[in-house]
Design a protein around this motif. Structure first.
Motif, PDB file in Angstrom:
ATOM      1  N   LEU A  64       0.814  -1.215   0.000  1.00  0.00           N
ATOM      2  CA  LEU A  64       0.000   0.000   0.000  1.00  0.00           C
ATOM      3  C   LEU A  64       0.849   1.268   0.000  1.00  0.00           C
ATOM      4  O   LEU A  64       0.443   2.289  -0.567  1.00  0.00           O
ATOM      5  N   THR A  65       2.010   1.226   0.618  1.00  0.00           N
ATOM      6  CA  THR A  65       2.865   2.424   0.615  1.00  0.00           C
ATOM      7  C   THR A  65       3.385   2.730  -0.786  1.00  0.00           C
ATOM      8  O   THR A  65       3.788   3.870  -1.048  1.00  0.00           O
ATOM      9  N   ARG A  66       3.338   1.769  -1.673  1.00  0.00           N
ATOM     10  CA  ARG A  66       3.792   2.015  -3.049  1.00  0.00           C
ATOM     11  C   ARG A  66       2.918   3.042  -3.736  1.00  0.00           C
ATOM     12  O   ARG A  66       3.336   3.677  -4.706  1.00  0.00           O
ATOM     13  N   SER A  67       1.679   3.211  -3.244  1.00  0.00           N
ATOM     14  CA  SER A  67       0.776   4.183  -3.859  1.00  0.00           C
ATOM     15  C   SER A  67       1.072   5.605  -3.408  1.00  0.00           C
ATOM     16  O   SER A  67       0.635   6.572  -4.044  1.00  0.00           O
ATOM     17  N   GLY A  68       1.772   5.755  -2.289  1.00  0.00           N
ATOM     18  CA  GLY A  68       2.020   7.087  -1.747  1.00  0.00           C
ATOM     19  C   GLY A  68       0.772   7.752  -1.196  1.00  0.00           C
ATOM     20  O   GLY A  68       0.749   8.966  -0.986  1.00  0.00           O
ATOM     21  N   ARG A  69      -0.269   6.956  -0.924  1.00  0.00           N
ATOM     22  CA  ARG A  69      -1.552   7.511  -0.464  1.00  0.00           C
ATOM     23  C   ARG A  69      -1.835   7.082   0.969  1.00  0.00           C
ATOM     24  O   ARG A  69      -2.017   5.900   1.264  1.00  0.00           O
ATOM     25  N   PRO A 102      -3.776  12.790  10.357  1.00  0.00           N
ATOM     26  CA  PRO A 102      -3.840  14.102   9.701  1.00  0.00           C
ATOM     27  C   PRO A 102      -4.140  14.039   8.206  1.00  0.00           C
ATOM     28  O   PRO A 102      -4.722  14.973   7.645  1.00  0.00           O
ATOM     29  N   ASP A 103      -3.750  12.934   7.553  1.00  0.00           N
ATOM     30  CA  ASP A 103      -3.957  12.807   6.111  1.00  0.00           C
ATOM     31  C   ASP A 103      -5.060  11.821   5.755  1.00  0.00           C
ATOM     32  O   ASP A 103      -5.278  11.539   4.570  1.00  0.00           O
ATOM     33  N   ALA A 104      -5.757  11.299   6.756  1.00  0.00           N
ATOM     34  CA  ALA A 104      -6.867  10.381   6.509  1.00  0.00           C
ATOM     35  C   ALA A 104      -8.109  11.169   6.126  1.00  0.00           C
ATOM     36  O   ALA A 104      -8.188  12.388   6.310  1.00  0.00           O
ATOM     37  N   THR A 105      -9.097  10.461   5.604  1.00  0.00           N
ATOM     38  CA  THR A 105     -10.347  11.121   5.243  1.00  0.00           C
ATOM     39  C   THR A 105     -11.188  11.376   6.492  1.00  0.00           C
ATOM     40  O   THR A 105     -10.966  10.778   7.550  1.00  0.00           O
ATOM     41  N   GLU A 106     -12.173  12.220   6.336  1.00  0.00           N
ATOM     42  CA  GLU A 106     -13.060  12.509   7.461  1.00  0.00           C
ATOM     43  C   GLU A 106     -13.801  11.246   7.897  1.00  0.00           C
ATOM     44  O   GLU A 106     -14.001  11.006   9.093  1.00  0.00           O
ATOM     45  N   ALA A 107     -14.203  10.436   6.927  1.00  0.00           N
ATOM     46  CA  ALA A 107     -14.899   9.188   7.247  1.00  0.00           C
ATOM     47  C   ALA A 107     -13.988   8.228   8.005  1.00  0.00           C
ATOM     48  O   ALA A 107     -14.428   7.541   8.932  1.00  0.00           O
TER      49      ALA A 107
END
Length: 231
Positions: A64-69, A102-107
């Motif tokens: 998952l870190t390969r996506s940078g997301r 901090p970078d997660a979505t509100e949901a």
């Protein structure tokens, strides 16, 4: 045993993740590998194999870190923490997600709060549909949840917030038993045992102790797990 990463976490992450299961274009290998690793990680934890669980979780994180997301990695971290709630491990912080908050979505932030029994009313509509009734304290919340892991998560949150009736505990036991999930089964049997002891029901307590001993002896290769007896 097949655990659905999509059912629990798709409302929290980008719809493109693991889209192949919905009949869309074949996703990149890293997405398929991440899903496979998370499925195996969840299965191993619920069955009581922490070593395999963590090894597969690390593989999923790497993919998952390969996506940078951050939101995609947060999805995996939330699922990891949801297995703890389902198994009544409530004193283990969701460290992996909190680093990404901090970078997660509100949901995703609302779901993380929900797992801790702290979701605010305005966050309930952001939760997966299967969890909204439990978050609102609806006594029949488990009735409409088909996915076993989602049902145990809802039951775990209800227990944290003091809203788990005896029927909820029984449903959690039955769900764990039907799936062969040894870890949550022992945890929920422990809760039922504690309540039987507190209520002075010696017959029920003896029966539950025998069932706990039987469950602990299912796999001779696995280290016995201590049942959770928190009310």
């Amino acid at each position: 045993m097949k655990t659905s990463l999509i059912k629990l976490t798709l409302p929290l992450a980008a719809a493109g993740l693991l889209a192949a299961c919905a009949g869309g274009p074949q996703p990149p290998d890293w997405q398929l590998e991440a899903k496979g690793s998370m499925d195996r990680s969840v299965a191993a934890y619920m069955e009581g194999n922490s070593r395999v669980e963590m090894a597969e979780l690390e593989r999923a994180r790497t993919q998952l870190t390969r996506s940078g997301r951050a939101d995609l990695l947060a999805t995996a971290e939330l699922l990891h923490c949801a297995t703890r709630v389902a198994s009544l491990v409530v004193d283990e912080p969701c460290t992996g997600f909190e680093k990404l908050r901090p970078d997660a979505t509100e949901a995703q932030r609302a779901y993380a709060d929900y797992l801790q029994g702290k979701v605010q009313p305005q966050g309930i509509p952001l939760l997966p549909e299967s969890q909204r009734a439990a978050a609102a304290g609806n006594a029949g919340a488990l009735q409409g949840i088909a996915d076993p892991l989602s049902k145990l998560v809802a039951a775990g949150v209800m227990l944290q917030t003091g809203k788990a009736s005896p029927e909820v505990i029984t449903q959690a036991i039955d769900t764990s038993s039907a799936q062969g999930w040894r870890r949550p089964l022992l945890a929920w049997l422990g809760v039922q045992l504690r309540r039987a002891e507190q209520g002075g029901d010696t017959q029920a307590a003896d029966r539950l102790r025998r069932r706990i001993e039987l469950t602990q002896g299912i796999s001779a290769a696995a280290r016995p797990l201590t049942p959770v007896t928190k009310p």
